[in-house]
Write an enzyme that holds these catalytic residues in place. Sequence first.
Site, mmCIF file in Angstrom:
data_model
loop_
_atom_site.group_PDB
_atom_site.id
_atom_site.type_symbol
_atom_site.label_atom_id
_atom_site.label_comp_id
_atom_site.label_asym_id
_atom_site.label_seq_id
_atom_site.Cartn_x
_atom_site.Cartn_y
_atom_site.Cartn_z
ATOM 1 N N SER A 1 -3.905 -34.329 14.439
ATOM 2 C CA SER A 1 -4.987 -33.560 13.760
ATOM 3 C C SER A 1 -4.367 -34.596 12.232
ATOM 4 O O SER A 1 -4.047 -35.361 11.786
ATOM 5 C CB SER A 1 -4.899 -32.723 13.143
ATOM 6 N N TYR B 1 -2.066 -25.464 7.911
ATOM 7 C CA TYR B 1 -2.442 -25.719 9.417
ATOM 8 C C TYR B 1 -2.473 -27.077 8.955
ATOM 9 O O TYR B 1 -1.864 -27.867 10.149
ATOM 10 C CB TYR B 1 -4.353 -25.601 9.433
#
Length: 249
Positions: free
Chosen positions: A146, A159
Site C-alpha cells: 500500500s 494498518y
Amino acid sequence: MSERIDTAGRRTVLVTGASSGIGEAVARELAAAGHHVVLAARREDRLAQVAADIARSGGSASSAALDVTDADAYRRVVEAVVAEHGRLDVLVANSGVMLLSPTASLLTHEWRRMVDVNVNGVLHGIAAALPHFLRQGSGHFVTTASIGAHEVVPTAAVYCATKHAVWALMEGVRQDLPPTVRVTTVSPGVVESELAGHITDPAASAGMVEYRRNAIAPSAIGRAVAYAVGEPGDVDVNEVVVRPAAQRP
C-alpha cells in the site's frame, strides 16, 4: 487489457483475495494476458462467478476456497494447484484488510485481524509456494502492499505498520533467494474497493470519504501486476507505486 501471449509464455498463477477489487482485477488482467489463473478467497460463490466470466471471455481460470490465515489450508491449495497443473509460476499474495481507527479506540481485535491477514497471510503464502519455486527452479512472488507502506496517516497506525512489514519482508525475501525467484511489491494508492466499507470506527470511516474521493479503478493495479509478471525471467520488477494522479500526497 493486456495483450495475449503465446502458449510458451503461459504461466500458472494463484491470486488471493480474488473475489473482488484489486484481486479480481489482477486475475482478469493476467487471464487476458494468456495465463491460467487460480482465484482464491473465502467467498466461493463470488469466485465461481468471476472464474466463469473469465472463461466466457476466452480466458483460463479456476477457483479455490482459501482463508489465508490458515497456513495448512494455504499449503493444501498450493499443492492442489501444482498437482493439477504441474507447477505454480506466480503467487499474487493480495488478500488484505484495512480496519482503520484512532489508536486510543483500542480496537485490539481489529489490530490482530490486520496482522493475521496482511502479514501472516503473506508469510503463509511464502511458506506454501517457496518449496515448489525452488524445486522447479523459478517462481515469482507478487504482493500487494500500500502507499501506507511509505507514509503514515492518522487512524492508520496499525494498518500502515502491517503494510510496511510486507514491504520490508519482501525486500528481505528478494535478497535471501536465488535470482530465479523474482519478487514484486505493488503499493497502490487510493483504489476503488470494498476495503473502506469494513471500517467500524465512525470517525475513521467518515475521514475516508474525502480521502478516497479521487480513487482509481482496480484495473490499474491489474495492469501493473501483468507488466511485472510478463517481463523476461532476467528482469525483476521489484517495486511499483500506482496511485491517482490527483492524490496529493
